[in-house]
Write a protein that holds these residues in place. Structure first.
Motif, PDB file in Angstrom:
ATOM      1  N   THR A   1       0.713  -1.201  -0.071  1.00 25.98           N
ATOM      2  CA  THR A   1      -0.023   0.141  -0.110  1.00 25.98           C
ATOM      3  C   THR A   1       0.870   1.204   0.048  1.00 25.98           C
ATOM      4  O   THR A   1       2.074   1.244   0.339  1.00 25.98           O
ATOM      5  CB  THR A   1      -0.992   0.066   1.327  1.00 25.98           C
ATOM      6  N   ASN A   2       0.122   2.436  -0.409  1.00 26.19           N
ATOM      7  CA  ASN A   2       0.835   3.763  -0.210  1.00 26.19           C
ATOM      8  C   ASN A   2       0.346   4.391   0.874  1.00 26.19           C
ATOM      9  O   ASN A   2       0.902   5.579   1.031  1.00 26.19           O
ATOM     10  CB  ASN A   2       0.629   4.387  -1.582  1.00 26.19           C
ATOM     11  N   VAL A   3      -0.681   4.122   1.713  1.00 27.00           N
ATOM     12  CA  VAL A   3      -1.284   4.525   2.818  1.00 27.00           C
ATOM     13  C   VAL A   3      -0.585   4.135   4.167  1.00 27.00           C
ATOM     14  O   VAL A   3      -0.660   2.593   4.237  1.00 27.00           O
ATOM     15  CB  VAL A   3      -2.851   4.195   3.053  1.00 27.00           C
ATOM     16  N   TYR A   4      -0.187   4.884   4.949  1.00 30.20           N
ATOM     17  CA  TYR A   4       0.606   4.414   5.835  1.00 30.20           C
ATOM     18  C   TYR A   4       0.025   3.809   7.122  1.00 30.20           C
ATOM     19  O   TYR A   4      -0.981   4.109   7.325  1.00 30.20           O
ATOM     20  CB  TYR A   4       1.260   5.638   6.587  1.00 30.20           C
ATOM     21  N   PRO A   5       0.556   2.478   7.231  1.00 28.29           N
ATOM     22  CA  PRO A   5      -0.226   1.407   8.012  1.00 28.29           C
ATOM     23  C   PRO A   5      -0.002   1.371   9.459  1.00 28.29           C
ATOM     24  O   PRO A   5      -0.795   0.741  10.348  1.00 28.29           O
ATOM     25  CB  PRO A   5       0.142   0.194   7.246  1.00 28.29           C
ATOM     26  N   GLY A   6       1.132   2.058   9.880  1.00 25.95           N
ATOM     27  CA  GLY A   6       1.583   2.186  11.214  1.00 25.95           C
ATOM     28  C   GLY A   6       1.873   0.544  11.657  1.00 25.95           C
ATOM     29  O   GLY A   6       2.208  -0.144  10.894  1.00 25.95           O
ATOM     30  N   GLY A   7       1.808   0.554  13.021  1.00 26.06           N
ATOM     31  CA  GLY A   7       1.919  -0.703  13.644  1.00 26.06           C
ATOM     32  C   GLY A   7       1.596  -0.766  15.142  1.00 26.06           C
ATOM     33  O   GLY A   7       1.301   0.252  15.709  1.00 26.06           O
ATOM     34  N   TYR A   8       1.489  -2.066  15.833  1.00 21.12           N
ATOM     35  CA  TYR A   8       1.109  -2.158  17.183  1.00 21.12           C
ATOM     36  C   TYR A   8       1.985  -1.227  18.127  1.00 21.12           C
ATOM     37  O   TYR A   8       1.416  -0.320  19.106  1.00 21.12           O
ATOM     38  CB  TYR A   8       1.140  -3.404  17.653  1.00 21.12           C
ATOM     39  N   TRP A   9       3.146  -1.481  18.267  1.00 23.57           N
ATOM     40  CA  TRP A   9       4.171  -0.525  18.866  1.00 23.57           C
ATOM     41  C   TRP A   9       4.365   0.914  18.139  1.00 23.57           C
ATOM     42  O   TRP A   9       4.420   1.802  19.007  1.00 23.57           O
ATOM     43  CB  TRP A   9       5.404  -1.338  18.866  1.00 23.57           C
ATOM     44  N   GLU A  10       4.588   0.841  16.857  1.00 26.92           N
ATOM     45  CA  GLU A  10       4.689   2.117  16.519  1.00 26.92           C
ATOM     46  C   GLU A  10       3.590   3.089  16.539  1.00 26.92           C
ATOM     47  O   GLU A  10       4.024   4.366  16.774  1.00 26.92           O
ATOM     48  CB  GLU A  10       4.754   2.144  14.791  1.00 26.92           C
ATOM     49  N   ASP A  11       2.519   2.832  16.808  1.00 25.80           N
ATOM     50  CA  ASP A  11       1.107   3.657  17.001  1.00 25.80           C
ATOM     51  C   ASP A  11       1.364   4.098  18.368  1.00 25.80           C
ATOM     52  O   ASP A  11       0.702   5.352  19.060  1.00 25.80           O
ATOM     53  CB  ASP A  11      -0.076   3.118  16.924  1.00 25.80           C
ATOM     54  N   GLN A  12       2.011   3.566  19.186  1.00 26.03           N
ATOM     55  CA  GLN A  12       2.208   3.810  20.634  1.00 26.03           C
ATOM     56  C   GLN A  12       3.451   4.432  21.062  1.00 26.03           C
ATOM     57  O   GLN A  12       3.703   5.057  22.128  1.00 26.03           O
ATOM     58  CB  GLN A  12       2.433   2.677  21.665  1.00 26.03           C
TER      59      GLN A  12
ATOM     60  N   LEU B   1       9.839   2.998  27.882  1.00 30.54           N
ATOM     61  CA  LEU B   1      10.952   2.737  26.975  1.00 30.54           C
ATOM     62  C   LEU B   1      10.645   3.483  25.828  1.00 30.54           C
ATOM     63  O   LEU B   1      11.607   4.211  25.065  1.00 30.54           O
ATOM     64  CB  LEU B   1      11.021   1.223  26.567  1.00 30.54           C
ATOM     65  N   GLY B   2       9.374   3.351  25.138  1.00 31.06           N
ATOM     66  CA  GLY B   2       9.185   4.335  23.937  1.00 31.06           C
ATOM     67  C   GLY B   2       9.420   5.773  24.016  1.00 31.06           C
ATOM     68  O   GLY B   2       9.950   6.210  23.157  1.00 31.06           O
TER      69      GLY B   2
END
Lengths: 236, 195
Positions: free
Chosen positions: A217-228, B51-52
């Motif tokens: 995709t070209n739409v930023y999907p993020g992630g479980y930890w990335e979103d935090q 941590l984050g």
């Protein structure tokens, strides 16, 4: 998820309050100045890392006697809660900018040429282990199913609700594999059965386990930890 | 009356920006350390609460630390300020250290005594080691040549830790000396005037 997110924002605001004497907004919809600053710097670091990324630089490989034994389990839940996927009925679903979205069974994935690697797994916490994985190179798989490799992101969804995404350049790096085996035997539930991503050019949390869907995709999907709050690129 | 200042403004500016960078980098570094301690202890507090957030502060603060440090180094070379740090002669260090410990060391405005020279050169070196080992922990694959220089990822973490401890030791001595000789503090803010 909502709870975790507000916990993060509260934590960041608390962290910011010490040096900046700033306010402490607890509404996730209204991140405070420090949150915005940190997000902007993290986005800048994503761009710097993408520029630093050289597809021809390989992650170091190790000898079999350097493998960490016993292997170290890590997840956002205890080991006995690892999802058990029925391998007989398992299908890897495909989505997004992919021409042939026919789901793949485990037997079909195993019939593809396999690559083996002994590489270092570095956790965002700082510890590292060395393991041996083998499976299908992701770049080869994406080309086989007709993925649009000019897209920015490859996203993955997992059986345990985890999700993550990586940049296309890292997805096409030859050491990035859809691992089926770990330490010479099929993956077990705690280590990501039946299919996990093994990407030695990124931190451990960018190696999602028990993948049930891959999308381009070209739409930023993020992630479980990335979103935090963890940095999205998180490249090694 | 002389118009020459004790501390020129580029020195004062980079000094205080570096102080901010130190609080951010050491505070968030302790938070990161606590997630996977190298030794049998954790730090009682760390910037960011988890941590984050600690990593977010660390990877944001590194830009302030490095850019400000580069400005200091370039200014120091161009202005000739670096000459005040050298030469460092062991005999003079020993002599100045003895008189400092017996509280007899004279403080001459605008002149670094031998102990100061050693401490300042030492903390600059620790800063360079901290930045380079930090970069090799952050990017052990892309900056593999840097990581190899420190003996690999695993050892680089220890190098990074001890560089931080060296800087903390310097800060402790630095603050103690300012407390003992408080008249040195105002010139670091206003610039002061050489007699």
């Amino acid at each position: 998820m909502i709870e975790r997110r507000s916990l993060l924002l509260r934590a960041m605001a608390l962290g910011a309050a010490a040096p900046l004497g700033g306010c402490n907004y607890e509404d996730p919809a209204h991140p405070d100045l420090a949150d915005k600053f940190l997000h902007a710097m993290s986005a800048w670091n994503d761009r710097v890392q993408a520029a630093l990324f050289d597809p021809h630089t390989l992650a170091p490989t190790f000898r079999p006697d350097q493998i960490t034994r016993p292997p170290r389990f890590n997840a956002f839940y205890p080991i006995d809660q690892a999802p058990v996927v029925d391998e007989a009925t398992y299908k890897l679903e495909l989505g997004g900018q992919i021409q042939d979205k026919t789901p793949w069974s485990l037997q079909q994935l195993r019939a593809l040429p396999q690559e083996s690697q002994i590489t270092r797994f570095v956790c965002v916490e700082g510890w590292r282990v060395i393991g041996q994985w083998s499976g299908v190179p992701l770049g080869r798989f994406l080309r086989q199913v007709g993925a649009d490799t000019t897209c920015k992101y490859v996203s993955m969804k997992c059986a345990d609700g985890y999700y993550s995404s990586i940049d296309m350049a890292s997805a096409l790096q030859p050491q990035t594999i859809l691992a089926l085996d770990f330490l010479g035997a099929p993956l077990t539930a705690p280590f990501g059965a039946p299919v996990r991503l093994r990407i030695p050019t990124k931190l451990g949390f960018k190696n999602p386990k028990s993948i049930i869907q891959i999308a381009v995709t070209n739409v930023y999907p993020g992630g479980y930890w990335e979103d935090q709050g963890y940095n999205w690129f998180s490249g090694s | 009356m002389s118009r020459r200042v004790i501390h020129p403004w580029p020195l004062r500016l980079t000094h205080w920006l570096n102080a901010v960078a130190m609080v951010i980098m050491i505070g968030s570094g302790w938070q990161i350390y606590n997630a996977s301690p190298l030794f049998g202890f954790t730090f009682p507090f760390g910037l960011g609460q988890w941590l984050g957030a600690g990593i977010a502060w660390h990877l944001a603060g590194m830009w302030l630390l490095v850019l400000n440090g580069l400005i200091y180094v370039v200014w120091s070379l161009v202005s000739g300020h670096y000459k005040k740090l050298f030469p460092i002669r062991p005999r003079e260090v020993w002599g100045d250290l003895r008189s400092a410990l017996s509280l007899h060391l004279k403080h001459d405005k605008g002149v670094y005594n031998a102990v100061q020279k050693l401490l300042y050169a030492g903390v600059l070196l620790a800063g360079v080691v901290a930045v380079l080992s930090g970069l090799s922990i952050w990017k052990p694959v892309q900056l593999w040549f840097l990581c190899d220089l420190f003996g690999g990822y695993f050892i680089a973490r220890y190098v990074h830790f001890f560089a931080m401890m060296g800087i903390c030791l310097f800060i402790l001595i630095h603050l103690l000396l300012v407390a003992l000789v408080p008249k040195v503090l105002p010139p670091m803010i206003t610039g002061g005037r050489l007699p």
